[in-house]
Design a protein around this motif. Sequence first.
Motif, short mmCIF file in Angstrom:
data_model
loop_
_atom_site.label_atom_id
_atom_site.label_comp_id
_atom_site.label_asym_id
_atom_site.label_seq_id
_atom_site.Cartn_x
_atom_site.Cartn_y
_atom_site.Cartn_z
N PRO A 51 10.01 5.89 -0.46
CA PRO A 51 9.94 6.92 -2.29
C PRO A 51 11.00 6.82 -2.76
N LEU A 52 11.02 6.39 -3.79
CA LEU A 52 12.32 7.19 -4.66
C LEU A 52 12.98 8.30 -3.85
N ARG A 53 12.28 9.47 -4.57
CA ARG A 53 13.30 10.58 -3.37
C ARG A 53 14.24 10.94 -2.95
N GLU A 54 13.70 9.25 -1.98
CA GLU A 54 14.33 9.34 -0.85
C GLU A 54 15.50 7.89 -0.83
N ARG A 55 16.03 8.23 -2.16
CA ARG A 55 16.54 6.54 -2.69
C ARG A 55 17.41 6.61 -3.73
N LYS A 56 18.05 8.08 -3.73
CA LYS A 56 18.36 8.77 -5.24
C LYS A 56 19.91 8.01 -5.42
N SER A 57 20.51 6.85 -4.77
CA SER A 57 21.27 5.78 -5.99
C SER A 57 21.09 4.89 -6.10
N ASP A 58 19.29 4.56 -5.64
CA ASP A 58 18.70 3.03 -6.77
C ASP A 58 18.49 4.25 -8.05
N ILE A 59 18.39 5.38 -8.40
CA ILE A 59 18.22 5.23 -9.59
C ILE A 59 18.84 4.96 -10.59
N PRO A 60 20.44 5.47 -10.51
CA PRO A 60 20.79 4.82 -12.31
C PRO A 60 20.43 2.77 -11.83
N LEU A 61 20.32 2.29 -11.56
CA LEU A 61 20.71 0.62 -10.83
C LEU A 61 19.49 0.78 -11.87
N LEU A 62 18.13 1.68 -11.63
CA LEU A 62 16.28 1.18 -12.18
C LEU A 62 16.49 1.29 -13.39
N VAL A 63 17.44 2.70 -13.80
CA VAL A 63 17.42 3.51 -15.07
C VAL A 63 18.20 1.97 -15.92
N ARG B 290 -3.24 -9.77 10.64
CA ARG B 290 -2.81 -11.30 10.27
C ARG B 290 -2.18 -11.10 9.11
N LEU B 291 -2.31 -9.32 8.18
CA LEU B 291 -0.79 -9.86 7.31
C LEU B 291 0.90 -8.65 7.69
N ASN B 292 0.17 -8.56 8.95
CA ASN B 292 1.69 -7.90 9.28
C ASN B 292 2.98 -8.59 9.74
N VAL B 293 2.93 -9.71 9.22
CA VAL B 293 4.14 -10.61 9.42
C VAL B 293 5.10 -10.51 9.80
N LEU B 294 5.49 -9.78 8.73
CA LEU B 294 7.31 -9.37 8.55
C LEU B 294 6.98 -8.27 7.93
N PRO B 295 6.79 -6.80 8.45
CA PRO B 295 6.71 -5.48 7.56
C PRO B 295 8.10 -4.95 7.13
N VAL B 296 7.82 -4.92 6.07
CA VAL B 296 9.39 -4.23 4.95
C VAL B 296 8.35 -2.52 4.02
N TYR B 297 9.35 -1.96 5.28
CA TYR B 297 9.15 -0.53 4.89
C TYR B 297 10.20 0.55 3.38
N LEU B 298 9.27 0.61 2.40
CA LEU B 298 9.87 0.76 0.92
C LEU B 298 10.17 2.12 1.04
N GLY C 80 5.36 9.78 -8.92
CA GLY C 80 4.86 8.54 -9.11
C GLY C 80 6.24 7.54 -8.66
N ASN C 81 7.07 7.76 -8.30
CA ASN C 81 8.14 6.64 -7.76
C ASN C 81 8.24 5.85 -9.24
N ILE C 82 8.43 4.62 -9.07
CA ILE C 82 9.20 3.73 -9.74
C ILE C 82 8.28 3.73 -11.00
N SER D 38 0.95 -0.77 0.20
CA SER D 38 0.07 -0.15 0.03
C SER D 38 0.86 1.12 -0.12
N HIS D 39 -0.10 2.43 -0.95
CA HIS D 39 1.21 3.75 -0.49
C HIS D 39 0.40 4.53 0.57
N ARG D 40 0.07 3.89 1.06
CA ARG D 40 -0.82 4.74 2.21
C ARG D 40 -0.29 3.81 3.75
N PRO D 41 -0.13 4.70 4.67
CA PRO D 41 0.86 3.53 6.20
C PRO D 41 -0.97 3.23 6.85
N PHE D 42 -0.90 2.06 7.27
CA PHE D 42 -1.64 0.99 7.20
C PHE D 42 -2.59 1.44 8.61
#
Length: 173
Positions: free
Chosen positions: A85-97, A75-83, A130-132, A55-59
């Motif tokens: 937004p892309l603007r906070e992961r600038k180093s990922d952009i060249p890899l994703l491009v 029931r769903l929150n067994v192993l939460p992973v917070y990702l 719009g993220n990834i 979800s893009h919104r906090p549960f």
Amino acid sequence: GRFQYADSGTLFLDEIGDLSPATQVKLLRVLQEKTFTPVGSNREIKVDVRIIAASHRPFEDMIKEGSFREDLFYRLNVLPVYLPPLRERKSDIPLLVNYYINYFNKIHQLQVREAMPDAMTALTNYRWPGNIRELRNVIEHCFIMESEDLISLRSLPDNIKNASASGSSSIPE
């Protein structure tokens, strides 16, 4: 039907926060009982499915406003992973491009090698509201616009070029 196809595997539920209250109840039932009755059938089908939900919104916010069931969340929150937004992961952009260049090379049967440095700088400095998904669309846009084997600044959409030229980084938060 998706649960039946995913039996003994994994089912990804994107934007689960947008489910209607009635669908949330049905999903909770499937998760608790590991069975469901297909539409038009009178027999239950047993399934063993691992769920990955996004979800893009906090549960927590959705639970407080009453748009998401708390029992379904737990029931769903067994192993939460917070990702972040892309603007906070600038180093990922060249890899994703580069990933999307390879991806669209296969789809369009082209041989684009890379993004030129000025294009990569503009892509890295953009805020990506719009993220990834937006990044993916921008790279496909470049494949349509570019006639060379390099993604150049001129093939980027105007909003990214304009943000880069003005020194701003697009839409404010």
